[in-house]
Design an enzyme around this catalytic site. Structure first.
Site, short mmCIF file in Angstrom:
data_model
loop_
_atom_site.label_atom_id
_atom_site.label_comp_id
_atom_site.label_asym_id
_atom_site.label_seq_id
_atom_site.Cartn_x
_atom_site.Cartn_y
_atom_site.Cartn_z
N LYS A 1 -14.18 59.06 20.27
CA LYS A 1 -12.77 59.49 20.36
C LYS A 1 -12.18 59.47 21.78
CE LYS A 1 -12.00 59.53 16.84
NZ LYS A 1 -12.31 58.35 15.98
N THR B 1 -11.82 52.11 20.59
CA THR B 1 -11.12 51.06 19.85
C THR B 1 -10.23 50.25 20.81
OG1 THR B 1 -11.01 52.67 18.06
CG2 THR B 1 -9.71 50.67 17.79
N TRP B 2 -9.55 50.96 21.67
CA TRP B 2 -8.65 50.32 22.64
C TRP B 2 -9.44 49.44 23.61
CZ3 TRP B 2 -5.25 53.69 26.45
CH2 TRP B 2 -4.20 52.90 26.95
N HIS C 1 -22.17 54.31 21.51
CA HIS C 1 -21.89 55.70 21.94
C HIS C 1 -23.14 56.34 22.54
CE1 HIS C 1 -17.92 55.80 20.26
NE2 HIS C 1 -18.26 55.88 18.99
N SER D 1 -8.72 64.86 18.67
CA SER D 1 -8.85 63.57 17.99
C SER D 1 -10.04 63.60 17.03
CB SER D 1 -9.03 62.47 19.05
OG SER D 1 -9.08 61.22 18.45
N TYR E 1 -9.09 56.94 29.98
CA TYR E 1 -8.04 56.68 28.99
C TYR E 1 -6.68 56.94 29.62
CZ TYR E 1 -5.59 57.29 24.45
OH TYR E 1 -4.73 57.20 23.39
N LYS F 1 -2.31 59.12 17.03
CA LYS F 1 -1.12 59.17 17.87
C LYS F 1 -1.24 58.30 19.11
CE LYS F 1 1.06 63.60 16.87
NZ LYS F 1 1.31 64.93 17.43
P1 PAP Z 1 -14.18 55.99 17.91
O1 PAP Z 1 -15.02 56.66 18.94
O2 PAP Z 1 -14.34 56.58 16.53
O3 PAP Z 1 -14.29 54.51 17.93
P2 PAP Z 1 -11.87 55.97 19.61
O4 PAP Z 1 -11.24 54.65 19.46
O5 PAP Z 1 -12.74 56.19 20.81
O6 PAP Z 1 -12.65 56.35 18.29
O7 PAP Z 1 -10.76 57.10 19.65
C1 PAP Z 1 -9.69 57.14 18.77
C2 PAP Z 1 -8.51 57.61 19.59
O8 PAP Z 1 -7.98 56.52 20.35
C3 PAP Z 1 -7.37 58.11 18.70
O9 PAP Z 1 -6.72 59.10 19.50
P3 PAP Z 1 -5.78 60.24 18.87
O10 PAP Z 1 -6.53 60.85 17.73
O11 PAP Z 1 -5.56 61.22 20.00
O12 PAP Z 1 -4.54 59.57 18.48
C4 PAP Z 1 -6.53 56.85 18.57
O13 PAP Z 1 -5.21 57.09 18.17
C5 PAP Z 1 -6.62 56.30 19.98
N1 PAP Z 1 -6.33 54.87 20.06
C6 PAP Z 1 -6.78 53.89 19.24
N2 PAP Z 1 -6.29 52.71 19.63
C7 PAP Z 1 -5.51 52.93 20.71
C8 PAP Z 1 -4.72 52.08 21.55
N3 PAP Z 1 -4.63 50.79 21.34
N4 PAP Z 1 -4.06 52.68 22.58
C9 PAP Z 1 -4.14 54.00 22.80
N5 PAP Z 1 -4.86 54.84 22.03
C10 PAP Z 1 -5.55 54.32 21.00
#
Ligand code: PAP
Length: 345
Positions: A94, A98-99, A156, A186, A244, A310
């Site tokens: 979290k 993904t980003w 991870h 998150s 981030y 978000k």
């Molecule tokens: P994971 O560890 O399960 O792969 P991960 O991608 O690290 O998850 O975290 C998800 C968070 O990144 C979410 O944050 P939020 O719950 O605070 O919204 C998700 O919305 C956010 N996220 C995913 N893709 C992007 C992106 N392209 N830009 C910015 N934030 C992103």
């Protein structure tokens, strides 16, 4: 320093035969590590166990949590062989995984997959999830033909538990961290989205209590971050430490830094042509969350849109109490004492 240019291809959809083979391999792995796992300290409901200082699911108790289990980590530690050209995207859950996957995939494949987002866009990131473009080592551990050979993968696993060959080979590691308050919120939302519709949602109080004690998968969060942070200071050519919040604030310089580190710096011409901006746009929250909406398009257990909520900095203030914030800030202060480190928010 220059690196060979490696081309990457998205993970193919898993067929039924492969899924069966995966289940067979999983049973073998459970059996192989049964004794080792049985000696580990577990929490009260056997939900998690502690291994090398961090908490994990155990496959032995939770067959549904097959991926990211302590057994997959043990199997990777025994079997995984890193190549000098590999790039590992590392993170606590979290924090922006993904980003980071999307950005790294787009950067490394910018000659193979053109970024024309015009009337007929065709980039893989517009049709399949970043998690299928860049697999997690933990999920691949159970496949007979893992796509490790593609050279770009994510994990991870905490720094101190990484398979030894990742540390000893000349491969590169990129770590993304995020402020603990937003990570907690998150994770809480994600955990509740994973539940069946008729299950009782987890209360924030309960998740908070476990998170602050480090008892979440791959926790403690703080130890996870500090492990990679120290490694990035000791081996700056090997470990790149990103935040981030910095990616949000100044995506252009962070993306250029990332591209340079993973051996694919932008040329002056590319910068002049606006390629950096196009990659930022392609991988931006709005674009990816839209592309991943609806039914899952690939083979995974989780639907593609669960990774997008978000995507902002500071959303945790809308959920955490003043006391929760005080406690989390206090832990951060204590854990980071003596380190020249602060979270981005
Ligand atoms: P994971 O560890 O399960 O792969 P991960 O991608 O690290 O998850 O975290 C998800 C968070 O990144 C979410 O944050 P939020 O719950 O605070 O919204 C998700 O919305 C956010 N996220 C995913 N893709 C992007 C992106 N392209 N830009 C910015 N934030 C992103």
């Amino acid at each position: 320093m220059s690196y060979p240019i490696v081309f990457y291809s998205p993970v193919a959809t898993i067929t039924k035969d492969e899924e069966n083979a995966r289940k067979r391999k999983m049973s073998i792995i459970i059996e192989q590590y049964k004794n080792k796992v049985s000696t580990l300290y577990t929490n009260d409901d056997h939900h998690l166990c502690k291994y090398e200082g961090f908490w994990y699911f155990q496959l032995f108790y939770h067959h549904s949590k097959a991926d990211f289990s302590v057994e997959s980590i043990m199997a990777l530690q025994d079997d995984f062989q890193a190549q000098p050209t590999d790039v590992f995207l590392t993170s606590h859950p979290k924090t922006g995984t993904t980003w980071l996957k999307a950005l790294s995939f787009a950067i490394l494949n910018r000659n193979k997959f053109k970024l024309d987002l015009g009337s007929r866009p065709h980039h893989p990131l517009l049709t399949i999830s970043p998690h299928d473009c860049v697999p997690f080592m933990e999920t691949e551990a159970f496949l007979n033909n893992p796509s490790y050979a593609n050279g770009l993968m994510a994990t991870h696993i905490p720094y101190t538990s990484l398979p030894k060959s990742i540390i000893s080979s000349n491969c590169r590691i990129v770590y993304v961290c995020r402020n603990p308050k937003d990570v907690l919120i998150s994770y809480w939302h994600f955990d509740n989205k994973l539940k069946d519709d008729d299950s009782i949602p987890t209360k924030l109080d309960d998740v908070f209590e476990l998170f602050r004690r480090g008892m979440n998968p791959f926790g403690s969060f703080w130890d996870h971050v500090i492990g990679y942070y120290k490694a990035s200071l000791e081996h700056p050519d090997k470990v790149l430490f990103l935040k981030y919040e910095d990616l949000k604030k100044d995506p252009e310089s962070e993306v250029k830094k990332l591209a340079k580190f993973i051996g694919n710096p932008f040329t002056e011409e590319e910068e002049y042509d606006g390629l950096v901006q196009e990659i930022i746009k392609l991988c931006g929250f709005e674009n990816l969350s839209e592309a991943n909406k609806g039914e899952e398009k690939t083979s995974k257990v989780l639907s593609d849109d669960i990774y997008f909520r978000k995507g902002v900095v500071g959303d945790s203030v809308n959920y955490l109490t003043t006391e929760m914030i005080r406690i989390l800030d206090k832990i951060t202060k204590e854990k980071c004492d003596g380190l020249d480190f602060s979270f981005g928010a």
